[in-house]
Enzyme design. Structure first.
Site, short mmCIF file in Angstrom:
data_model
loop_
_atom_site.label_atom_id
_atom_site.label_comp_id
_atom_site.label_asym_id
_atom_site.label_seq_id
_atom_site.Cartn_x
_atom_site.Cartn_y
_atom_site.Cartn_z
N HIS A 1 37.47 30.31 38.43
CA HIS A 1 37.78 28.90 38.68
C HIS A 1 36.59 28.00 38.32
O HIS A 1 36.33 26.99 38.97
CB HIS A 1 38.22 28.68 40.14
N THR A 2 35.87 28.42 37.29
CA THR A 2 34.79 27.59 36.78
C THR A 2 35.16 27.01 35.42
O THR A 2 34.49 26.10 34.94
CB THR A 2 33.50 28.43 36.59
N ASP A 3 36.23 27.54 34.79
CA ASP A 3 36.47 27.18 33.38
C ASP A 3 37.05 25.79 33.20
O ASP A 3 37.03 25.26 32.10
CB ASP A 3 37.31 28.25 32.65
N LEU B 1 46.75 39.47 34.80
CA LEU B 1 45.87 39.96 33.73
C LEU B 1 46.19 39.25 32.41
O LEU B 1 45.92 39.76 31.33
CB LEU B 1 46.00 41.49 33.59
N ASP C 1 41.37 32.45 29.63
CA ASP C 1 42.28 33.56 29.31
C ASP C 1 42.57 33.64 27.82
O ASP C 1 42.52 34.71 27.21
CB ASP C 1 43.60 33.40 30.08
C1 GLA Z 1 43.79 31.44 35.57
C2 GLA Z 1 43.62 30.37 34.50
C3 GLA Z 1 42.21 30.40 33.92
C4 GLA Z 1 41.15 30.37 35.04
C5 GLA Z 1 41.47 31.41 36.11
C6 GLA Z 1 40.55 31.30 37.31
O1 GLA Z 1 43.70 32.72 35.00
O2 GLA Z 1 44.54 30.57 33.47
O3 GLA Z 1 42.03 29.33 33.04
O4 GLA Z 1 41.05 29.09 35.59
O5 GLA Z 1 42.80 31.30 36.58
O6 GLA Z 1 39.25 31.61 36.97
#
Ligand code: GLA
Length: 387
Positions: free
Chosen positions: A34-36, A127, A174
């Protein structure tokens, strides 16, 4: 396996014409969660499981889709003139979203396609099956129509389609991991600049074990979007006190100095997670490079606590898995991975403990939760490619 997919393709769509094959992987994030979407760092790697695509060009503007995972739906027929999201379109909203995003950028699709898809990422596991399908589609379009797009652009296009066609406000992690993955390496990505660096994952006497809780709580997308909004609110308030563009610009000390600018206690905790998790990701990569695996594991554990208490994206089942893992000697680190509210944990487990880990965690989880967890001892694979 690919041969079987080709046979199925021919059975559905006929024998004639040139058939092309593609693959794009799922991902697991080691740290930086949850940093992206907060301008921070992430550290994911591509898996060897993912989504396969078998494709042939058509002469008209028809699109025909078939998924081996949703056999009952049969062949879903649509057209390039209908690139709008709809409930009825189901899973085909993902490839259609990517087509829409290509066209939006002026890359017009001149003819239709017959497509067969198969994914071996467990459903709802967090995933990144949807990101892998998006990257796969991007790759198919690039190769089929000869567009000059890089894999990084394919990742961005996939994110755009997810945000603006499929309604989930996800960050770039992702799609980036699925497009840019590299065997035996994790990707240290600065989501603010998209600068990245590959870091070899050398764990010596340990393995990466993913544990699937097999729960996926509803409202995941809306809870995810809420977290994003809370972080944006916190950022706005902090910007009145300190000159920053994203939460990723703050050190822990700077955050502590200015945190009272954030009025809501909830938003303050969300921002705290974003700031501390970003710093943890940076430190974790340094630790890995220095071969300090124990330090890496400790940061993973701290990441879980922060996601559980400050960011509140864990859930009972996941906390049970992580608590069980933490108690086993030989587990170097364990945390929730991905968006949260169910899905998977990622653990670094000593080779000689893997069997004990699987049996002990498996048995206790079944007793406490009432259903089985699944375990995958994973390899790190390459990003999307032509087969
Ligand atoms: C999901 C989102 C990503 C990222 C993660 C948490 O996978 O698709 O963009 O924010 O949650 O790190």
């Amino acid at each position: 396996m690919v041969q079987k997919l080709i046979e199925k393709f021919k059975e559905l769509y006929g024998e004639e014409g040139e058939i092309r094959k593609y693959f794009a992987p799922g991902r697991v994030n080691l740290i930086g969660e949850h940093t992206d979407y907060n301008g921070g760092h992430v550290f994911p790697c591509a898996l060897t499981i993912g989504t396969y695509g078998v494709v042939r060009s058509r002469e008209d503007r028809k699109l025909r889709f078939y998924s081996v995972n949703f056999e009952k739906l049969g062949v879903i027929e649509t057209s390039l003139d209908d690139l709008t999201p709809s409930k009825e379109a189901g899973w085909t909203n993902y490839p259609k979203g990517v087509m829409w995003a290509f066209e939006k950028r002026g890359m017009k699709l001149s003819h239709g396609l017959d497509v067969l898809i198969y994914g071996d990422i467990p459903n709802g596991s967090g995933l990144s099956s949807s990101a892998s399908l998006e990257v796969l589609t991007g790759l198919i379009l690039k190769e089929t129509y000869g567009f000059d797009v890089s894999m990084v652009e394919i990742a961005l296009i996939g994110q755009d389609s997810e945000n603006n066609f499929n309604g989930c406000n996800c960050g770039i992690m992702d799609q980036f991991a699925s497009a840019m993955g590299k065997k035996d390496n994790a990707i240290f990505l600065d989501t603010n600049t998209l600068n990245y660096e590959y870091a070899p994952v050398v764990l010596e006497d340990a393995k990466i074990v993913i544990t699937n809780s097999k729960v996926k709580h509803s409202l995941v997308d809306s809870a995810y979007n809420d977290r994003r909004n809370e972080c944006e609110q916190a950022l706005k308030e902090l910007q009145k006190a300190v000159d920053i563009k994203t939460l990723g610009d703050l050190s822990e000390e700077e955050f502590e100095t200015h945190k009272d600018a954030v009025k809501s206690e909830v938003c303050r905790r969300r921002a705290k997670h974003a700031v501390y998790e970003n710093q943890r990701a940076i430190r974790a990569v340094q630790a890995l490079k220095a071969g300090e695996i124990a330090a890496f594991g400790k940061l993973m554990n701290e990441s879980h606590v922060s996601l559980r208490d400050d960011y509140e994206v864990s859930c009972e089942e996941i906390d049970i898995l992580v608590d069980l893992a933490w108690k086993i000697p030989g587990v170097i680190g364990s945390r929730i991975t991905g968006g949260g509210f169910g899905g998977c944990t990622v653990s670094i487990v000593k080779n000689d403990t893997v069997d004990t880990f699987i049996s002990t965690v498996g048995k206790a989880y079944q007793e406490k939760v009432g259903h089985e967890a699944e375990f995958y001892v994973v390899e790190i694979g390459d990003g999307g490619h032509v087969i």
